[in-house]
Design a protein around this motif. Structure first.
Motif, PDB file in Angstrom:
ATOM      1  N   ASP A 126       0.847  -1.198   0.000  1.00  0.00           N
ATOM      2  CA  ASP A 126       0.000   0.000   0.000  1.00  0.00           C
ATOM      3  C   ASP A 126       0.885   1.251   0.000  1.00  0.00           C
ATOM      4  O   ASP A 126       1.751   1.402   0.856  1.00  0.00           O
ATOM      5  CB  ASP A 126      -0.879  -0.022   1.260  1.00  0.00           C
ATOM      6  N   LYS A 182       0.622   3.306   3.251  1.00  0.00           N
ATOM      7  CA  LYS A 182       1.387   2.738   4.371  1.00  0.00           C
ATOM      8  C   LYS A 182       2.869   3.074   4.232  1.00  0.00           C
ATOM      9  O   LYS A 182       3.564   3.236   5.230  1.00  0.00           O
ATOM     10  CB  LYS A 182       1.199   1.215   4.416  1.00  0.00           C
ATOM     11  N   LYS A 212       3.342   6.415   5.721  1.00  0.00           N
ATOM     12  CA  LYS A 212       3.186   6.350   7.184  1.00  0.00           C
ATOM     13  C   LYS A 212       4.436   5.746   7.815  1.00  0.00           C
ATOM     14  O   LYS A 212       4.898   6.198   8.872  1.00  0.00           O
ATOM     15  CB  LYS A 212       1.956   5.520   7.556  1.00  0.00           C
ATOM     16  N   PHE A 229       2.503  -2.021  10.345  1.00  0.00           N
ATOM     17  CA  PHE A 229       1.769  -1.959   9.074  1.00  0.00           C
ATOM     18  C   PHE A 229       1.623  -3.331   8.421  1.00  0.00           C
ATOM     19  O   PHE A 229       1.092  -3.440   7.327  1.00  0.00           O
ATOM     20  CB  PHE A 229       2.496  -1.011   8.106  1.00  0.00           C
ATOM     21  N   GLY A 270      -2.587  -1.190   9.914  1.00  0.00           N
ATOM     22  CA  GLY A 270      -2.270   0.075   9.262  1.00  0.00           C
ATOM     23  C   GLY A 270      -3.355   0.563   8.322  1.00  0.00           C
ATOM     24  O   GLY A 270      -3.263   1.643   7.776  1.00  0.00           O
ATOM     25  N   SER A 271      -4.430  -0.240   8.129  1.00  0.00           N
ATOM     26  CA  SER A 271      -5.511   0.181   7.225  1.00  0.00           C
ATOM     27  C   SER A 271      -6.603   0.850   8.048  1.00  0.00           C
ATOM     28  O   SER A 271      -6.841   0.469   9.187  1.00  0.00           O
ATOM     29  CB  SER A 271      -6.119  -1.037   6.516  1.00  0.00           C
TER      30      SER A 271
END
Length: 1454
Positions: A21, A24, A27, A57, A624-625
């Protein structure tokens, strides 16, 4: 083996996360910013901390796969690619991090801000697919700032803070590229120590240590303990010594004994534990594998969750990708509560294709004007109508004449469009020539639907009415043949005058006003055509359908249409043949109905729904979503759902009817319900739900355009209040009435909801509704708005439809999503997966609400997963004795792994370490089936093998990072002669860079200590296929170059005719592919390309190499209009600049223009091992001593030792010759050889047309073990009389060898006829002629055919050209050009121009002793080279090596 790695390796963590992702990734980048201030005690502590942060994540399973990817250095090429891109900027000196703004760079944020102000005046940079772009506004007018930095450093943090803030504010586009690299050891490859045949001794004696005959008691050779035997039988000391020596020198003679030993061993594997039942069990399993999967005894197979992993094609990097893809599905199903053996049922659900070009439109519509009907028209009455005719044998390409409407062409036309004219003329041509119009033609005329427009105002309407008149008064066929387009010239359009003139001429008695005028009687169905076209969702007119499948704009080209239709007829014939054979279609079935009932037929073609590019919600709660389910007023986990039968919210059910219906389809309507487009979308969904035959659920999520308040959300809150308090049926009726625009207007005008309720509600409970409506807060609306923005990625007020987790965003207010679209969406969703998932979930006995939610979530998970080949259900029945079973750890995600293997094969050597590592990385349920061969005719394993693979990065005891994994061989028998081979992934080009030992001839008995060898990954391979668009053929001899902006020509290649194949070597990075300057660029231009990283219309073809996976591109070229008659390989002179450098190959001095004008002798040779390199140097010296012409040597780099490559440049300077090291990777599609010697033989003959530049006219191959005694220029200038190459025939003069001349009997005698069998030790090639007649392509084609048989081409380099002598002629060179003692008598030696040290099958004399005995001058050359190499070595060691080593005294001619 080395490539890039870094100590902190957060690059690689971030790249791993990015594949999961992009959000992510950023992040994670933000998370590790704080590390710069941490001072950790060791590298291991830092590594563990980074892993821990990455774990925020990733799931635990993904963390294990991350560790494996770090061990493999899987992301090294991705990071390294950014270094190469940075070099092209180029980076400013002394900057640890820098920013590039539109071509100018800055080392500080202050300078960067200045550059941003002036960015608009400079061109925007090219952005790659692999770039990390910060989430934010993506406007084409914004400046682009590219940051090159190492994430986690202070310099990075400084830039990142400024750039990320500006990107969030929409002021710039922020792109990050990694910037830092170090070398570290790679893994993911195999190393083989193969046992060499010692029939002919080929070891260099200069490095052999003296060994004594003292034999230790445990001295074991081939199973014989000679120490004990000599003690037991002292009288046989001499004979035992001879036997020991014989066993050491010959492995082939031991084969029968080894086979006997092995068969005993295999019997133990198969029969030992089985006894009577077990044997039957093993045989049964063998038989089943053979029948169901094509796996025969001795074959290997690896299956991961049913996915077949071919060990010849897959490597650890591609297996890691499979594990990652599977991890997402396995973890997702696990998180959704599907555990254990149930997972396998869902994994094995058949995946349906989602290709948009595979969908067909239902063509059973009244608006289609059919011109003909093959089943009814009299012109086809003589054709047979039986479906069995399909199965009757015909010649290939013949289209059967069967009286069935198998092939249907429908053309949607606007008669006034210019493009329609040519298509109608073409269709008319088909019809009139009765091709035999094997397809039915139909037209849909899309004309004006305005009642006020008549035939005198619009040519389209006029034509429509005219055709109706003719078909009613006469017939459809005449109407079609009366299409008046043949009266319209190309380039013009149809006019009313043309129609009226035609009507007067053809039908003079007809009343034109009654036909064309306002009160026409022939206007029926005029609107139907436009209505059908609008509902169909088809693109721009004109458009054609073949059996309902839309034709692309390219296929609709009148010049291509006939070919396209014939191709489609062939494909459709195959489909009907299969259906008839399988009994799916019978004589009584209407074939059009049969076609329209196929799974790919849809009621409407909507690209938004049918597109293969799809976005899905992740319901599996991955780390992490964001929360993937929207909030509702009761803080339930799921939004409320409307259904004809039930309404429920989380586990709290409000229903008048017990919930028993399980719905396969859940659709969410995301819209601003307070706006007309939003209401229309919800209305359409509810209308569809009422009319749908299957049960579905509709949910609503409000996405208001502005900030929601009580005043502007009353409509939506009313729907919610109804949802939460009423039965589903009542809610559905209430909502449909409420959404009527009249009622909405009443609400807006101030009508209270309770007054409106009385008008629109039926049997609703008013009190509960009013109470809920009046007490409902608007906070949940803010949450839903946030959900739409952050999770669904929608703008405020934007509409979307979420179908079982698939998000379909409607981009503008005008975009309609009709009831027909909902019908199509439901059909597609149910057919592809939802129904199959529903059948599996029904078996789980969940309550309906949970089942419905689970169907939606599982569907989103499975359909969003990449589609690969079908999974195989590997069941090893009766596996009690023949299968080794290892159970998985309970209550964890696990992989189902089945390995089928013969323990005594190369596959077993690969598979065993792979399974061991995978078992350390992931939780596996393993079944290993021993698939042994019952009989062996030869030694199955002739090598030792190590797979370099580790489950995690390794550290030393002091917590410092170890350099990495290595292949370490221990307890290897000392007696065999070994050769080292690297077994690497297909795209790797590796070379030995350090080793004092002869890696081709490792004899451990003669070495004290450890044999070390260091290899380096030199290049990654870029492969491609090139074709000429005009001819469809490969443009033989076309040249491509690969380079960067600053250095356009760094690597180059030639296209071969076999598959249009070419290969280029390059390092990771972004490269520009161009046609080579010269004839290639003069004659051709690149028209299209696939698999590259630049858009089709881009000027430069950009190719990014950023992974260890093979990169294969397709390039289509076309000759320039003014060069159509010119031949690329013509005899014309090469233009300046063609091959004027040697950058395509490493090593050697550059060739300048002056050198090219000189007469140069080009000599090609190959060598492997120190002995042959010693011979090679002597051969070079002998060539140089006998010619005054400048010489250029070409050596195959693939197998040269590090010591040869280190010294060749010194030798070139000392003796005044040029050299070049050429390299070519054996193409994957060409049958692979496994023995090193046979691979080298292949390189001698198979790639002559692509190894050398086009500027080289002639090349002479000279074997390394040859001594030249004449000026080889004579051979170069010899007339080959039109043949592409010349070889010397084998001598016939030494009569005592007659029994060994195999070419005089059997196959060779009959094949050659009166021709001679030629030796491959010396040959001259006319490369221009060779390429012109495609000799290389023919040789490769013949090799491919013959090499499948292991018994053919035993002397590959020699047998192949002799086998092809009838197709590729050989000029027989005069006998004196090659004298060889084995075959030539002593009298002819005096005239010999070259002497070859052929192997002697009779005496098997070692090469070295033969050289000294046969060639008097050989020792002089040998001593001279030894002295020279000694000088070079001394000067290198002392560090006093001058720029030009002193030339040794040259040996005179002998």
């Amino acid at each position: 083996m080395y490539l890039l790695f870094c100590k902190s390796c957060q690059f690689f963590h971030s790249e791993f996360i990015r594949e999961d992702d992009e959000e992510k990734f950023w992040k994670f980048v933000d998370t590790i910013q704080m590390f710069t201030s941490l001072s950790l005690e060791s590298v291991r502590s830092y590594y563990n901390l980074i892993i821990k942060k990455a774990g925020q994540f990733l799931t635990d399973l993904q963390v294990n796969l991350l560790k494996l990817s770090l061990s493999l250095r899987a992301y090294s090429p991705a990071v390294h690619a950014f270094q190469q891109i940075a070099r092209d900027e180029p980076p400013p000196d002394g900057c640890a991090a820098f920013v590039v703004v539109h071509g100018q760079n800055a080392c500080s944020t202050k300078d960067m801000k200045k550059l941003l102000k002036t960015a608009a005046g400079r061109p925007r940079p090219y952005l790659y697919k692999s770039d990390h772009q910060y989430p934010g506004v993506n406007g084409t007018d914004l400046p682009v700032a590219v940051l090159y930095a190492e994430i986690g450093t202070k310099e990075f943090n400084t830039f990142h803070k400024v750039l990320s803030e500006r990107a969030q504010d929409g002021k710039l586009i922020y792109v990050l590229r990694h910037f830092k690299n170090e070398k570290m050891l790679l893994s993911g490859y195999g190393v083989e120590l193969a046992i060499k045949s010692t029939e002919y001794k080929a070891v260099d004696d200069t490095q052999v240590k003296v060994t004594t005959d003292n034999v230790d008691e445990n001295d074991e050779v081939q199973g014989f303990l000679f120490g004990k035997l000599k003690k037991s039988h002292p009288e046989l000391q001499e004979e035992l010594g001879e036997l020991r020596k014989h066993l050491l020198e010959s492995t082939n003679d031991m084969t029968p004994l080894k086979v006997w030993e092995l068969q005993g061993g295999q019997a133990a594997v198969i029969d030992g534990p089985l006894l009577h039942d077990g044997v039957a069990d093993g045989v049964f399993t063998f038989q089943r594998l053979s029948e169901s999967m094509g796996i025969h005894p001795g074959d290997a197979g690896l299956f991961i969750n049913g996915i077949h992993v071919d060990l010849d094609l897959h490597n650890p990097f591609s297996i890691l990708d499979i594990l990652r893809t599977e991890a997402k599905i396995l973890q997702g199903l696990h998180n959704l509560g599907i555990r254990g053996s149930s997972i396998s049922k869902f994994l094995h659900l058949p995946s349906s294709t989602t290709l948009e070009d595979g969908y067909a439109l239902d063509i059973r519509h009244t608006s289609i004007m059919w011109v003909n009907d093959i089943e009814k028209d009299s012109m086809y009455r003589h054709w047979p109508s039986s479906l069995q005719e399909l199965l009757r044998a015909t010649f290939p390409g013949v289209i059967r004449q069967i009286r069935r409407n198998f092939y249907n062409l429908v053309l949607f036309l606007d008669p006034v469009q210019e493009e329609s004219i040519e298509l109608v003329k073409l269709a008319e041509l088909f019809y009139k020539h009765n091709i035999p119009l094997r397809y039915v033609i139909g037209f849909v005329l899309v004309v004006s639907a305005d009642d006020k427009v008549d035939g005198y105002l619009d040519a389209g309407v006029a034509l429509f009415r005219l055709l109706n008149y003719i078909s009613e008064e006469y017939d459809e066929a005449q109407a079609f043949t009366s299409m008046i387009f043949n009266r319209v010239e190309v380039g013009e359009t149809l006019s009313v005058d043309t129609v009226t003139a035609y009507l007067k001429k053809k039908f003079p008695k007809a009343n034109a006003a009654r036909i064309l005028g306002v009160d026409s009687n022939y206007d029926d169905n005029r609107k139907a055509g436009r209505g059908f076209y609008r509902k169909s969702g088809l693109g721009a007119l004109p458009i054609g359908l073949f059996n309902g499948v839309p034709l692309s704009s390219e296929e609709m080209d009148p010049e291509e249409l006939e070919t396209v239709l014939l191709q489609k007829i062939m494909e459709t014939t195959n489909f009907f043949q299969r259906a008839a054979f399988m009994g799916q279609i019978t004589e009584s079935v209407d074939v059009v109905d049969f076609l329209m009932e196929q799974a790919n037929v849809v009621p409407r073609i909507n690209p938004l729904i049918l597109s293969s590019e799809r976005r899905y919600l992740d319901f599996t709660s991955s780390p992490g979503s964001p929360l993937m389910t929207p909030p509702d007023p009761n803080q339930c986990q799921y939004q409320s759902v409307i259904s004809p039968y039930h309404c429920h919210c989380n586990n709290h059910t409000i229903s008048a009817i017990s919930i028993t219906i399980i719905s396969s389809w859940t659709v969410w309507i995301v819209a601003d319900i307070e706006q007309p487009p939003g209401r229309q979308l919800l209305r359409n969904a509810l209308k569809h739900m009422k009319s749908s035959s299957s049960s579905c659920r509709v949910g609503v999520i409000n996405n208001p355009s502005g900030k929601p308040t009580e005043d502007n959300s009353s409509l939506y809150r009313a729907i919610w209040a109804s949802l939460l308090t009423q039965s589903s049926k009542n809610t559905l009726d209430f909502t449909l009435k409420l959404l009527k625009e009249g009622n909405v207007e009443l609400l807006k005008q101030g009508t209270k909801i309770k007054h409106l309720l009385k008008q629109v509600s039926g049997g609703m409970g008013h009190d509960a509704f009013e109470k809920k409506f009046n007490t409902m807060e608007v906070d949940f609306l803010h949450s839903q708005q946030k959900y739409c923005k952050e999770v669904l990625k929608l703008k405020a007020g934007q509409r979307a439809v979420v179908s079982n987790g698939r998000i379909l965003s409607l981009l503008d207010e005008e975009e309609e999503f009709s009831v027909e679209d909902f019908h199509l969406l439901e059909k597609i969703t149910l057919r592809t997966s939802a129904e199959k998932i529903k059948s599996k979930i029904k078996q789980m006995n969940l309550n309906a609400q949970k089942a419905n939610d689970l169907i939606m979530k599982v569907d989103a998970l499975l359909t969003s997963s990449p589609k690969g080949e079908a999974r195989k259900d590997v069941k090893l029945l009766k596996d009690k004795h023949s299968v080794l079973q290892l159970a998985q750890r309970e209550d964890e995600v696990f992989y189902d792994v089945v390995a089928i293997v013969d323990p005594l094969t190369r596959d077993a050597q690969k598979l065993a370490p792979l399974l061991v590592v995978l078992g350390q990385v992931v939780n596996m349920k393993v079944q290993v089936f021993m698939n042994c061969r019952a009989k062996l005719s030869e030694m199955p394993l002739k090598s030792f093998y190590q797979y370099v693979l580790e489950p995690d990065v390794s550290f030393f005891g002091n917590n410092s990072l170890s350099p990495g994994p290595v292949a370490r061989f221990t307890e290897i028998p000392e007696s065999p002669l070994l050769t080292l081979n690297m077994i690497t992934p297909e795209s790797w080009m590796v070379e030995a860079v350090r080793s004092p030992y002869d890696l081709d001839n490792i004899h451990l008995q003669e070495i004290s200590g450890v044999v070390n060898a260091e290899y380096e990954l030199e290049y990654l391979l870029l492969e491609g296929h090139c074709f000429d668009l005009s001819t469809g053929q490969p443009p033989r001899g076309l040249q491509f170059t690969l380079g960067m902006r600053q250095e356009p020509l760094m690597h180059d290649t030639i296209v071969m005719a076999n598959l249009g194949y070419f290969q280029l070597k390059a390092n990771p990075g972004a490269w520009i592919l161009r046609l080579r300057e010269g004839r290639s660029e003069d004659l051709y231009q690149i028209q299209a390309h696939d698999g590259t990283d630049s858009p089709l219309d881009a000027g430069d073809v950009i190719v990014v190499l950023n992974s260890f996976h093979s990169k294969i591109i397709k390039v289509r070229v076309q000759k320039k209009p003014d060069k159509l008659n010119e031949d690329l390989l013509s005899e014309g002179t090469e233009s300046k600049g063609l091959w004027d450098s040697i950058t395509s190959f490493a090593g050697g001095p550059s060739v300048n223009e002056d050198d090219k004008k000189k007469d140069v002798l080009n000599i090609f040779s190959v060598a492997s091992g120190h002995l042959y390199e010693r011979f090679l140097r002597i051969m070079m010296l002998s060539v140089l001593q006998h010619t005054k012409t400048p010489v250029k040597f070409w050596f195959l780099k693939n197998y040269l030792s590090p010591s040869f490559k280190d010294t060749i440049s010194h030798m070139a300077k000392a003796y005044g010759f040029q050299y070049e090291l050429v390299q070519y990777k054996w193409p994957r599609w060409l049958h692979q050889q496994t023995e090193k010697q046979r691979i080298i033989w292949g390189y001698k003959i198979l790639f002559l047309d692509v190894l050398f530049p086009l500027a080289v006219d002639k090349i002479i191959f000279v074997d390394a073990d040859q001594i030249v005694r004449a000026d080889i220029k004579e051979l170069r200038d010899l007339d080959l009389e039109g043949a592409p190459y010349g070889y010397t025939p084998f001598c016939d003069s030494r009569k005592e060898m007659e029994g060994y001349r195999f070419w005089k009997t059997g196959y060779w005698a009959s094949h050659l006829g009166q021709r001679k069998y030629h030796i491959s030790a010396l040959y001259v090639v006319d490369l221009k002629k060779f390429r012109k007649i495609a000799a290389g392509d023919r040789l490769r084609g013949q090799y491919q055919a013959l090499s499948q048989d292991p018994n053919s081409l035993s002397n590959l380099d020699q047998d192949l050209p002799n086998n092809m002598i009838h197709q590729v002629a050989i000029k027989s060179l005069p006998q004196e050009w090659l004298w060889c003692e084995t075959w030539c008598d002593d009298r002819s030696k005096a005239a010999a121009k070259t002497i070859d040290l052929c192997n002697n099958p009779k005496t098997k004399e070692p090469k070295l002793s033969a050289a000294v005995r046969i060639v008097p001058e050989w020792s002089k050359y040998d001593n001279e080279i030894k002295q020279f190499l000694k000088q070079v070595k001394e000067k290198i060691t002392e560090g006093r090596l001058s720029s030009s080593p002193s030339s040794p005294q040259h040996t005179g001619k002998t």
